[in-house]
Design an enzyme around this catalytic site. Sequence first.
Site, mmCIF file in Angstrom:
data_model
loop_
_atom_site.group_PDB
_atom_site.id
_atom_site.type_symbol
_atom_site.label_atom_id
_atom_site.label_comp_id
_atom_site.label_asym_id
_atom_site.label_seq_id
_atom_site.Cartn_x
_atom_site.Cartn_y
_atom_site.Cartn_z
ATOM 1 N N ASP A 1 3.620 -1.957 16.287
ATOM 2 C CA ASP A 1 3.093 -1.436 14.918
ATOM 3 C C ASP A 1 2.749 -2.724 14.030
ATOM 4 O O ASP A 1 3.571 -3.737 14.363
ATOM 5 C CB ASP A 1 3.653 -0.497 14.307
ATOM 6 C CG ASP A 1 3.152 0.034 13.122
ATOM 7 O OD1 ASP A 1 1.877 0.440 13.090
ATOM 8 O OD2 ASP A 1 3.925 0.071 11.947
ATOM 9 N N ASP B 1 1.827 -2.673 9.947
ATOM 10 C CA ASP B 1 2.278 -2.613 8.679
ATOM 11 C C ASP B 1 3.482 -1.728 8.666
ATOM 12 O O ASP B 1 3.793 -0.908 9.217
ATOM 13 C CB ASP B 1 1.391 -1.794 7.789
ATOM 14 C CG ASP B 1 -0.111 -2.462 7.694
ATOM 15 O OD1 ASP B 1 -0.130 -3.532 7.591
ATOM 16 O OD2 ASP B 1 -1.030 -1.517 7.650
ATOM 17 N N ASP C 1 7.762 1.745 12.830
ATOM 18 C CA ASP C 1 8.797 1.933 11.565
ATOM 19 C C ASP C 1 8.619 3.232 11.040
ATOM 20 O O ASP C 1 9.157 3.606 10.164
ATOM 21 C CB ASP C 1 8.446 0.904 10.421
ATOM 22 C CG ASP C 1 6.939 1.102 9.814
ATOM 23 O OD1 ASP C 1 7.151 1.631 8.726
ATOM 24 O OD2 ASP C 1 6.027 1.136 10.612
#
Length: 213
Positions: free
Chosen positions: A4, A6, A161
Amino acid sequence: MVFDLDGTLIHSAPDIRCGVNEVMAMRGLPFFPMDEVIAMIGNGLPALCERVRVARGLAESEKERLFAEISIAYSAVNGIESEVYPGVADALNRLAARGHALGVCTNKPRGPALDVLTRFDLAEQMSVIVGGDDLSVKKPDPAPLAAAFDSLGGRGIFVGDSEIDALTATNLGVPFILFTEGYRKSPAEALKKAAAFSAFDDLPRLIETQCFG
Protein backbone atom coordinates in the site's frame (compact mmCIF):
# COMPACT_ATOMS: atom_id res chain seq x y z
CA MET A 1 5.54 -8.27 -2.59
CA VAL A 2 2.96 -5.52 -3.04
CA PHE A 3 2.74 -2.46 -0.81
CA ASP A 4 0.00 0.00 0.00
CA LEU A 5 1.16 3.62 -0.33
CA ASP A 6 -0.45 6.16 2.02
CA GLY A 7 0.30 5.29 5.62
CA THR A 8 2.53 2.40 4.58
CA LEU A 9 5.44 3.64 2.47
CA ILE A 10 4.72 7.35 2.77
CA HIS A 11 3.29 9.56 5.51
CA SER A 12 1.13 11.56 3.12
CA ALA A 13 -1.43 13.00 5.55
CA PRO A 14 0.32 16.39 5.82
CA ASP A 15 -0.12 17.03 2.09
CA ILE A 16 -3.69 15.75 2.10
CA ARG A 17 -4.46 18.08 5.01
CA CYS A 18 -2.82 20.98 3.19
CA GLY A 19 -4.87 20.39 0.04
CA VAL A 20 -8.13 19.98 1.93
CA ASN A 21 -7.56 23.05 4.09
CA GLU A 22 -6.66 25.19 1.09
CA VAL A 23 -10.15 24.45 -0.22
CA MET A 24 -11.63 25.12 3.19
CA ALA A 25 -9.91 28.53 3.19
CA MET A 26 -11.28 29.28 -0.28
CA ARG A 27 -14.78 28.46 0.96
CA GLY A 28 -14.44 30.25 4.29
CA LEU A 29 -14.85 27.02 6.24
CA PRO A 30 -12.97 25.80 9.34
CA PHE A 31 -9.71 23.93 8.83
CA PHE A 32 -9.34 20.24 9.64
CA PRO A 33 -6.72 19.21 12.24
CA MET A 34 -4.35 16.39 11.35
CA ASP A 35 -6.14 13.72 13.38
CA GLU A 36 -9.42 14.36 11.56
CA VAL A 37 -7.71 14.19 8.17
CA ILE A 38 -6.05 10.88 9.06
CA ALA A 39 -9.44 9.53 10.19
CA MET A 40 -10.87 10.37 6.76
CA ILE A 41 -8.12 8.65 4.76
CA GLY A 42 -9.15 5.36 3.16
CA ASN A 43 -11.13 4.12 0.14
CA GLY A 44 -9.59 6.72 -2.16
CA LEU A 45 -9.80 10.46 -2.78
CA PRO A 46 -13.51 10.50 -3.74
CA ALA A 47 -14.40 8.92 -0.40
CA LEU A 48 -12.21 11.40 1.48
CA CYS A 49 -13.86 14.32 -0.32
CA GLU A 50 -17.28 12.96 0.55
CA ARG A 51 -16.29 12.75 4.21
CA VAL A 52 -15.09 16.36 4.03
CA ARG A 53 -18.41 17.41 2.48
CA VAL A 54 -20.43 15.71 5.19
CA ALA A 55 -18.20 17.00 7.99
CA ARG A 56 -18.67 20.58 6.82
CA GLY A 57 -22.37 20.24 6.10
CA LEU A 58 -22.11 20.99 2.39
CA ALA A 59 -24.99 20.14 0.11
CA GLU A 60 -25.03 16.97 -1.98
CA SER A 61 -25.02 19.22 -5.05
CA GLU A 62 -21.50 20.36 -4.06
CA LYS A 63 -20.06 16.85 -4.28
CA GLU A 64 -18.51 16.99 -7.75
CA ARG A 65 -17.28 20.57 -7.40
CA LEU A 66 -15.68 19.85 -4.03
CA PHE A 67 -13.95 16.77 -5.43
CA ALA A 68 -12.55 18.82 -8.31
CA GLU A 69 -11.32 21.57 -5.98
CA ILE A 70 -9.63 19.20 -3.55
CA SER A 71 -8.07 17.16 -6.38
CA ILE A 72 -6.48 20.28 -7.86
CA ALA A 73 -5.32 21.64 -4.50
CA TYR A 74 -3.87 18.29 -3.43
CA SER A 75 -2.06 17.72 -6.73
CA ALA A 76 -0.37 21.10 -6.33
CA VAL A 77 1.16 20.17 -2.94
CA ASN A 78 1.58 16.41 -3.40
CA GLY A 79 4.92 15.36 -1.93
CA ILE A 80 5.87 18.74 -0.47
CA GLU A 81 5.22 17.92 3.19
CA SER A 82 4.95 14.13 2.88
CA GLU A 83 7.73 11.95 4.24
CA VAL A 84 8.91 8.46 3.45
CA TYR A 85 8.75 6.37 6.59
CA PRO A 86 12.22 5.71 8.04
CA GLY A 87 13.97 2.68 6.58
CA VAL A 88 11.66 2.26 3.57
CA ALA A 89 14.25 2.82 0.83
CA ASP A 90 16.80 0.51 2.42
CA ALA A 91 14.20 -2.19 3.08
CA LEU A 92 13.01 -2.09 -0.55
CA ASN A 93 16.59 -2.30 -1.80
CA ARG A 94 17.31 -5.27 0.43
CA LEU A 95 14.14 -7.08 -0.62
CA ALA A 96 14.82 -6.45 -4.31
CA ALA A 97 18.40 -7.68 -3.92
CA ARG A 98 17.02 -10.92 -2.50
CA GLY A 99 14.89 -11.46 -5.59
CA HIS A 100 11.53 -10.11 -4.49
CA ALA A 101 9.51 -8.43 -7.24
CA LEU A 102 7.96 -5.28 -5.78
CA GLY A 103 4.82 -3.32 -6.56
CA VAL A 104 2.30 -0.82 -5.20
CA CYS A 105 -1.48 -1.14 -4.95
CA THR A 106 -3.14 2.04 -3.71
CA ASN A 107 -6.53 3.71 -3.72
CA LYS A 108 -4.76 6.99 -4.52
CA PRO A 109 -5.22 7.94 -8.19
CA ARG A 110 -2.38 6.77 -10.42
CA GLY A 111 -1.11 10.27 -11.26
CA PRO A 112 -0.53 11.49 -7.70
CA ALA A 113 0.74 8.04 -6.67
CA LEU A 114 3.37 8.00 -9.40
CA ASP A 115 4.28 11.64 -8.72
CA VAL A 116 4.99 11.07 -5.03
CA LEU A 117 6.84 7.79 -5.63
CA THR A 118 9.00 9.54 -8.21
CA ARG A 119 9.64 12.51 -5.93
CA PHE A 120 11.04 10.18 -3.29
CA ASP A 121 13.00 7.98 -5.73
CA LEU A 122 10.83 4.93 -5.08
CA ALA A 123 9.13 4.56 -8.47
CA GLU A 124 12.02 2.74 -10.16
CA GLN A 125 11.96 0.06 -7.48
CA MET A 126 8.36 -0.81 -8.32
CA SER A 127 7.70 -3.19 -11.21
CA VAL A 128 3.99 -2.33 -11.12
CA ILE A 129 1.84 0.48 -9.73
CA VAL A 130 -1.92 -0.02 -9.58
CA GLY A 131 -3.74 3.20 -8.76
CA GLY A 132 -7.23 3.80 -7.51
CA ASP A 133 -8.45 4.91 -10.93
CA ASP A 134 -6.91 2.08 -12.95
CA LEU A 135 -9.90 -0.23 -12.44
CA SER A 136 -13.58 0.36 -11.94
CA VAL A 137 -13.27 -0.86 -8.33
CA LYS A 138 -10.98 -0.02 -5.42
CA LYS A 139 -9.65 -1.87 -2.39
CA PRO A 140 -11.03 -3.74 -0.44
CA ASP A 141 -12.28 -5.28 -3.67
CA PRO A 142 -9.50 -7.79 -4.44
CA ALA A 143 -9.30 -6.94 -8.16
CA PRO A 144 -6.68 -4.15 -7.91
CA LEU A 145 -4.41 -6.27 -5.72
CA ALA A 146 -4.91 -9.26 -8.02
CA ALA A 147 -3.92 -7.09 -10.98
CA ALA A 148 -0.75 -6.02 -9.20
CA PHE A 149 0.24 -9.58 -8.37
CA ASP A 150 -0.59 -10.76 -11.89
CA SER A 151 1.78 -8.15 -13.29
CA LEU A 152 4.49 -9.45 -10.97
CA GLY A 153 3.94 -13.03 -12.13
CA GLY A 154 1.99 -14.60 -9.28
CA ARG A 155 0.54 -14.27 -5.80
CA GLY A 156 2.66 -13.06 -2.90
CA ILE A 157 2.55 -10.93 0.25
CA PHE A 158 0.62 -7.70 0.71
CA VAL A 159 1.99 -5.07 3.11
CA GLY A 160 -0.34 -2.34 4.36
CA ASP A 161 -1.40 -0.27 7.32
CA SER A 162 -5.18 -0.31 7.51
CA GLU A 163 -8.38 -2.27 7.90
CA ILE A 164 -8.98 -1.82 4.17
CA ASP A 165 -5.62 -3.40 3.36
CA ALA A 166 -6.20 -6.31 5.71
CA LEU A 167 -9.63 -6.96 4.19
CA THR A 168 -8.25 -6.72 0.67
CA ALA A 169 -5.66 -9.39 1.41
CA THR A 170 -8.31 -11.59 3.01
CA ASN A 171 -10.60 -11.15 0.01
CA LEU A 172 -7.81 -12.25 -2.32
CA GLY A 173 -6.56 -15.01 -0.02
CA VAL A 174 -2.97 -13.79 0.34
CA PRO A 175 -0.90 -13.19 3.48
CA PHE A 176 -1.08 -9.71 4.97
CA ILE A 177 1.69 -7.99 6.91
CA LEU A 178 0.63 -4.98 8.97
CA PHE A 179 2.75 -1.83 9.30
CA THR A 180 1.57 -0.61 12.68
CA GLU A 181 2.59 3.06 12.37
CA GLY A 182 0.10 4.05 9.66
CA TYR A 183 -3.51 5.18 9.49
CA ARG A 184 -5.60 2.31 10.80
CA LYS A 185 -8.61 3.07 12.98
CA SER A 186 -8.78 -0.22 14.92
CA PRO A 187 -6.32 -1.84 17.32
CA ALA A 188 -3.65 -3.88 15.55
CA GLU A 189 -4.93 -6.97 17.36
CA ALA A 190 -8.28 -6.63 15.63
CA LEU A 191 -6.85 -6.95 12.11
CA LYS A 192 -6.36 -10.32 10.44
CA LYS A 193 -2.68 -10.62 9.59
CA ALA A 194 0.22 -13.03 9.20
CA ALA A 195 2.65 -10.69 10.98
CA ALA A 196 3.17 -7.09 12.03
CA PHE A 197 6.09 -4.68 12.23
CA SER A 198 6.63 -1.11 13.40
CA ALA A 199 9.94 -0.28 11.68
CA PHE A 200 10.91 -0.98 8.08
CA ASP A 201 14.40 -1.98 9.20
CA ASP A 202 12.74 -5.14 10.53
CA LEU A 203 10.77 -6.07 7.40
CA PRO A 204 13.44 -7.96 5.38
CA ARG A 205 14.33 -10.08 8.42
CA LEU A 206 10.65 -10.69 9.10
CA ILE A 207 10.18 -11.96 5.55
CA GLU A 208 13.16 -14.27 5.92
CA THR A 209 12.21 -15.74 9.28
CA GLN A 210 8.45 -16.11 8.85
CA CYS A 211 6.71 -18.66 6.69
CA PHE A 212 3.90 -17.25 4.57
CA GLY A 213 1.69 -19.78 2.88
